[in-house]
Design a protein around this motif. Structure first.
Motif, mmCIF file in Angstrom:
data_model
loop_
_atom_site.group_PDB
_atom_site.id
_atom_site.type_symbol
_atom_site.label_atom_id
_atom_site.label_comp_id
_atom_site.label_asym_id
_atom_site.label_seq_id
_atom_site.Cartn_x
_atom_site.Cartn_y
_atom_site.Cartn_z
ATOM 1 N N ASN A 77 0.820 -1.211 0.000
ATOM 2 C CA ASN A 77 0.000 0.000 0.000
ATOM 3 C C ASN A 77 0.853 1.260 0.000
ATOM 4 O O ASN A 77 0.566 2.223 -0.724
ATOM 5 N N LEU A 78 1.904 1.265 0.800
ATOM 6 C CA LEU A 78 2.790 2.424 0.840
ATOM 7 C C LEU A 78 3.471 2.625 -0.504
ATOM 8 O O LEU A 78 3.580 3.762 -0.998
ATOM 9 N N ALA A 79 3.906 1.542 -1.115
ATOM 10 C CA ALA A 79 4.574 1.641 -2.417
ATOM 11 C C ALA A 79 3.633 2.169 -3.486
ATOM 12 O O ALA A 79 3.981 3.098 -4.242
ATOM 13 N N ILE A 80 2.436 1.610 -3.561
ATOM 14 C CA ILE A 80 1.532 1.916 -4.671
ATOM 15 C C ILE A 80 0.809 3.236 -4.464
ATOM 16 O O ILE A 80 0.864 4.135 -5.317
ATOM 17 N N ARG A 81 0.140 3.351 -3.347
ATOM 18 C CA ARG A 81 -0.585 4.597 -3.094
ATOM 19 C C ARG A 81 0.396 5.765 -2.893
ATOM 20 O O ARG A 81 0.165 6.875 -3.376
ATOM 21 N N GLY A 82 1.485 5.488 -2.171
ATOM 22 C CA GLY A 82 2.467 6.527 -1.945
ATOM 23 C C GLY A 82 3.077 7.051 -3.223
ATOM 24 O O GLY A 82 3.294 8.262 -3.388
ATOM 25 N N THR A 83 3.347 6.170 -4.177
ATOM 26 C CA THR A 83 3.899 6.586 -5.468
ATOM 27 C C THR A 83 2.865 7.325 -6.298
ATOM 28 O O THR A 83 3.166 8.350 -6.926
ATOM 29 N N ALA A 84 1.640 6.823 -6.307
ATOM 30 C CA ALA A 84 0.587 7.463 -7.111
ATOM 31 C C ALA A 84 0.335 8.892 -6.649
ATOM 32 O O ALA A 84 0.253 9.820 -7.472
ATOM 33 N N VAL A 85 0.226 9.071 -5.345
ATOM 34 C CA VAL A 85 -0.051 10.406 -4.799
ATOM 35 C C VAL A 85 1.124 11.351 -5.041
ATOM 36 O O VAL A 85 0.950 12.511 -5.427
ATOM 37 N N ALA A 86 2.334 10.855 -4.854
ATOM 38 C CA ALA A 86 3.513 11.706 -4.975
ATOM 39 C C ALA A 86 3.802 12.120 -6.415
ATOM 40 O O ALA A 86 4.413 13.161 -6.657
ATOM 41 N N ASN A 87 3.351 11.314 -7.373
ATOM 42 C CA ASN A 87 3.722 11.550 -8.770
ATOM 43 C C ASN A 87 2.544 11.893 -9.678
ATOM 44 O O ASN A 87 2.686 11.908 -10.898
ATOM 45 N N ARG A 88 1.380 12.196 -9.106
ATOM 46 C CA ARG A 88 0.198 12.411 -9.932
ATOM 47 C C ARG A 88 0.306 13.632 -10.830
ATOM 48 O O ARG A 88 -0.418 13.720 -11.837
#
Length: 387
Positions: A77-88
């Motif tokens: 969850n941290l990898a996927i959601r964290g990446t999506a939010v940070a790079n949107r």
């Protein structure tokens, strides 16, 4: 016959050495909060830092690239959601497969509800994706590719290093769920060409509630929660020192025994299949088309024998196996992994079980399991024919 546990892909028993390493954090010997500046806190901080170096070394990473988590689900969850939010700001397109663990699929579904677009690549009968399929799905606005290393239900391994090499010239962050693979394989993040990797302690004879996320230096990831300065602010909160030390102990055992375990698991898996053949059991391996598989997992379809009564009869006989992921096995839902491989109407979806071997298994247990399967499958087929 004594009880036989062949569900190590779901969880593994904690080794005695791991338990002993954790005890001082429960019995008052090491009581400090690692964030405290007094001697009690500093002692625990030293141990956590040592554990971080141990884990980092096991995958060829830097110590400051390891974020301790509560396990594989939080790491995913941290990898996927964290990446999506940070790079949107760079795009909202994500690539994955339709055979991922639910810890990946469910967070992707939530991101879709929030406006992200996800391309789910099909895996087909071989259970894996190809580098070409990923390359074809790539777009200028793709910000994340998340593909598991070794499948938890079938043991099928994806070509992660090849995909990672292809992605080097693209902006997309590359994450792999390596929860099953890390338990039995030697993984190197530089060779795999990945940015993020998830792993869990309880798949390698460590404690439940412990895991880690490898975050390659300079990878942009946002936290899921907020609080203190711990874990580079990506996973704030007082560290679970006992669990982290348990993880380290399990990793050290894994490193010392990895080659021996790999060869032993392969031997036991081969023995199980050969004994089924010798007993004349009608079965089919669901990884028959795969190029590479994990040594400790084999998913088998027993034609004409429904999964539910087969699991029940095996349990009564003292053999513990599963129909797939432990996150859904209790509900007897059809395996989404087998559906992705064979289609919704294939008989194998309703007649398959997963065997997963671990360090506690013996040759005699494998022989007894195959013999029990021969009796149980014959009994169930006989009952169904007389209805």
């Amino acid at each position: 016959m004594h009880d036989i546990y062949l569900d190590h892909a779901a969880t593994t028993p904690v080794r005695e050495e791991v338990f002993e390493a954790m005890k001082p954090y429960f019995d008052g010997t090491k009581i400090g909060n690692a964030s405290s500046i007094h001697r009690y806190g500093r002692k625990v901080r030293v141990e956590i830092d040592k554990a971080r170096r141990t884990v980092a070394k096991s995958i060829g990473a830097r110590h400051d690239e390891i974020i301790f988590t509560s396990g594989g689900t939080e790491a995913d969850n941290l990898a996927i959601r964290g990446t999506a939010v940070a790079n949107r700001a760079n795009g909202r397109h994500i690539i994955s497969t339709n055979a991922e663990h639910h810890a990946v699929l469910h967070v992707l579904e939530q991101l879709e509800r929030e406006g992200f677009e996800v391309t789910y690549l099909p895996v087909g009968v071989d259970g894996a994706v190809t580098t070409k399929e990923v390359e074809t799905a790539l777009r200028d606005d793709t910000i994340l590719v998340t593909i598991m290393h070794g499948n938890n239900e079938t043991g099928i391994v994806n070509p992660i290093a090849e995909i990672g090499e292809m992605l080097l010239t693209h902006q997309a962050v590359f994450h792999t769920d390596a929860v099953q693979s890390y338990a039995v394989l030697g993984l190197n993040v530089e060779q795999l060409r990945i940015n993020l990797l998830s792993a869990s302690a309880h798949k390698l004879n460590g404690p439940k509630g412990a895991g880690f996320l490898y975050v390659k230096n300079l990878t942009n990831v946002s936290p899921l929660s907020y609080g203190g300065e711990q874990e580079k602010k990506l996973r704030p909160g007082t560290e679970n020192a006992a669990a982290i030390i348990g993880l380290e102990s399990a990793v050290l055992l894994r490193e010392a025994e990895r080659t021996e375990r790999y060869e032993r698991y392969l031997t036991l898996k081969k023995m199980l299949l050969e004994r089924l053949d010798a007993n004349g059991v009608n079965y089919e391996r669901n990884d028959f088309a795969a190029d590479v598989t994990l040594p400790h997992i084999v998913n088998i379809s027993f034609q004409g024998v429904p999964t539910e009564p087969l699991l029940a009869q095996l349990d009564l006989a003292g053999v513990a196996v599963s129909s797939g992921s432990a996150c859904t096995a209790g509900s007897f839902q059809p395996s989404h992994v087998l559906q992705a491989m064979f289609g919704d109407d294939d008989e194998r979806i309703k007649t398959s079980i997963r065997f997963s071997i671990g360090s506690t298994n013996t040759e005699q247990q494998v022989i007894d399991t195959a013999d029990t399967l021969a009796k149980v499958t014959a009994l169930i087929r006989s009952r169904l024919q007389t209805r």
